[in-house]
Motif scaffolding. Structure first.
Motif, PDB file in Angstrom:
ATOM      1  N   ILE A  78       0.857  -1.192   0.000  1.00 45.66           N
ATOM      2  CA  ILE A  78       0.000   0.000   0.000  1.00 45.66           C
ATOM      3  C   ILE A  78       0.888   1.234   0.000  1.00 45.66           C
ATOM      4  CG2 ILE A  78      -1.751   1.286   1.271  1.00 45.66           C
ATOM      5  CD1 ILE A  78      -2.705  -1.370   2.441  1.00 45.66           C
ATOM      6  N   VAL A  79       0.720   2.071  -1.001  1.00 50.25           N
ATOM      7  CA  VAL A  79       1.523   3.288  -1.118  1.00 50.25           C
ATOM      8  C   VAL A  79       0.971   4.342  -0.165  1.00 50.25           C
ATOM      9  CG1 VAL A  79       2.331   5.104  -2.665  1.00 50.25           C
ATOM     10  CG2 VAL A  79       2.062   2.765  -3.525  1.00 50.25           C
ATOM     11  N   LYS A  80       1.830   4.850   0.693  1.00 52.18           N
ATOM     12  CA  LYS A  80       1.405   5.860   1.666  1.00 52.18           C
ATOM     13  C   LYS A  80       2.025   7.226   1.393  1.00 52.18           C
ATOM     14  CE  LYS A  80       0.616   2.479   5.345  1.00 52.18           C
ATOM     15  NZ  LYS A  80       0.938   2.063   6.727  1.00 52.18           N
ATOM     16  N   GLU A  82       2.448  10.560  -0.090  1.00 52.98           N
ATOM     17  CA  GLU A  82       1.489  11.422  -0.797  1.00 52.98           C
ATOM     18  C   GLU A  82       2.005  11.876  -2.152  1.00 52.98           C
ATOM     19  OE1 GLU A  82      -0.112  14.645   1.429  1.00 52.98           O
ATOM     20  OE2 GLU A  82      -0.761  13.396   3.106  1.00 52.98           O
ATOM     21  N   LYS A  83       3.285  12.177  -2.230  1.00 55.35           N
ATOM     22  CA  LYS A  83       3.870  12.611  -3.506  1.00 55.35           C
ATOM     23  C   LYS A  83       3.779  11.488  -4.541  1.00 55.35           C
ATOM     24  CE  LYS A  83       8.017  14.772  -5.503  1.00 55.35           C
ATOM     25  NZ  LYS A  83       8.213  13.839  -6.630  1.00 55.35           N
ATOM     26  N   ARG A  84       4.072  10.267  -4.097  1.00 53.46           N
ATOM     27  CA  ARG A  84       4.005   9.130  -5.008  1.00 53.46           C
ATOM     28  C   ARG A  84       2.577   8.878  -5.466  1.00 53.46           C
ATOM     29  NH1 ARG A  84       6.770   6.692  -8.855  1.00 53.46           N
ATOM     30  NH2 ARG A  84       6.454   4.429  -8.923  1.00 53.46           N
ATOM     31  N   ILE A  85       1.630   9.022  -4.539  1.00 55.61           N
ATOM     32  CA  ILE A  85       0.221   8.832  -4.898  1.00 55.61           C
ATOM     33  C   ILE A  85      -0.199   9.838  -5.973  1.00 55.61           C
ATOM     34  CG2 ILE A  85      -2.149   9.029  -4.036  1.00 55.61           C
ATOM     35  CD1 ILE A  85      -1.092   7.946  -1.339  1.00 55.61           C
ATOM     36  N   LYS A  86       0.223  11.091  -5.810  1.00 54.48           N
ATOM     37  CA  LYS A  86      -0.109  12.128  -6.805  1.00 54.48           C
ATOM     38  C   LYS A  86       0.530  11.831  -8.152  1.00 54.48           C
ATOM     39  CE  LYS A  86      -0.821  15.966  -3.548  1.00 54.48           C
ATOM     40  NZ  LYS A  86      -0.329  17.283  -3.088  1.00 54.48           N
TER      41      LYS A  86
END
Length: 318
Positions: A78-80, A82-86
């Protein structure tokens, strides 16, 4: 009968592209590895296969399989950050824009995965095409090789091949597709299906090829194996699913130029100097491309990616 249909696994291609370590592309502080990698792989496929029709399939959570098996895909990280999620969301959105621009069908269905949708598409159209090519790294899709005109675009020893039922028989010692599903149930899969402890690929092949051994294995582990088979077999469900109608890919070259510009790429000369109409369609000659504010480790590789993309996309506009 139509010539070729190309089916692509959206997540499989995009996420692999985003993880490439030999590319480091950014635009306005946002990673663009995913969209550039997708363009590259897409164009490589199209140049090799030359399909008239393309359908891109994607997963959509929550997966129906988790109702039977809550642990399904539970080991996925699970990616946590925030920059990577964006960054991931940005690449997904831009790739979706590209597909819309090309009039390419993007298909997702709540509860199902790309493999299910690819399977449903093959079921509907396998009699309409001389060849159906699937581009995905998922070995579950080997099940679809039961159709003589289906093949998988795979990289073997550094070179792409069209992996057919002949290749499958060679790799898996001439077992049938039904036996292959049982084989996967025994060894487990990448989707958190654990298989049977202590039974690896060599033992599993021996078991599925020997009826006595197979019966003994099912007597001991029958409940687990039947559940795993249900999870593995494609498609997971067929009810309430409507397969998209086919539509030919097309491209408005001016919109595509604007799309490139939105990622910091702009041709240095008007399209009239890079493209001319020849008998039989568009012939495109890319002289040079300028990259604004893009940080990259391998500029030549990216130029080749975009050059291929523009060449094929302009040919679509004929």
């Amino acid at each position: 009968m139509k010539n070729s249909l190309l089916l692509m696994d959206f997540n499989n291609i995009l996420y692999r592209a985003m993880e490439l370590t030999n590319l480091s592309l950014t635009w306005k502080g946002m990673s663009t590895n995913g969209i550039f990698g997708f363009i590259n792989q897409f164009c490589n496929c199209v140049n090799a296969i030359k399909p008239k029709y393309v359908i891109v399939c994607n997963d959509r959570k929550p997966y129906d399989r988790t109702k039977l098996f809550p642990e399904y895909k539970a080991d996925r990280a699970i990616v946590k950050d925030e920059k990577r999620i964006k960054e991931v969301q940005f690449n997904i959105e831009k790739t979706r824009e590209l597909l819309d621009l090309l009039n390419i069908e993007y298909w997702s269905e709540k509860g199902l995965e790309a493999d299910d949708l690819i399977s449903l598409t093959v079921k509907k159209y396998h009699n309409d095409f001389r060849r159906i090519v699937i581009y995905s790294g998922d070995s579950d899709l080997n099940q679809l090789l039961k159709h003589h005109n289906v093949c998988l675009r795979r990289k073997v020893k550094g070179k792409y091949i069209l992996y057919s039922i002949v290749n499958f028989k060679e790799e898996y010692e001439n077992i049938s597709i039904k036996q292959y599903i049982k084989y996967l149930a025994i060894v487990g899969t990448h989707n958190s299906i654990p298989g049977i402890s202590g039974l690896g690929p060599v033992k599993a092949l021996k078991i599925v090829k020997d009826e006595e051994l197979l019966n003994a294995c099912y007597q001991e582990h029958g409940d687990k194996l039947r559940l795993y088979e249900r999870l593995i077999k494609l498609p997971f469900r067929t009810n309430t699913v409507r397969t998209p109608e086919l539509k030919e890919a097309s491209c408005n070259r001016f919109k595509f130029i604007r799309f490139l510009s939105g990622l910091g790429i702009r041709p240095t000369a008007p399209m009239e100097t890079t493209m001319r109409i020849l008998e039989g369609g568009w012939s495109v000659h890319i002289k040079s491309i300028h990259y604004d504010n893009i940080e990259l480790k391998n500029g030549e590789q990216i130029r080749e990616i975009v050059r291929r993309g523009i060449i094929w996309l302009m040919q679509l506009s004929q």
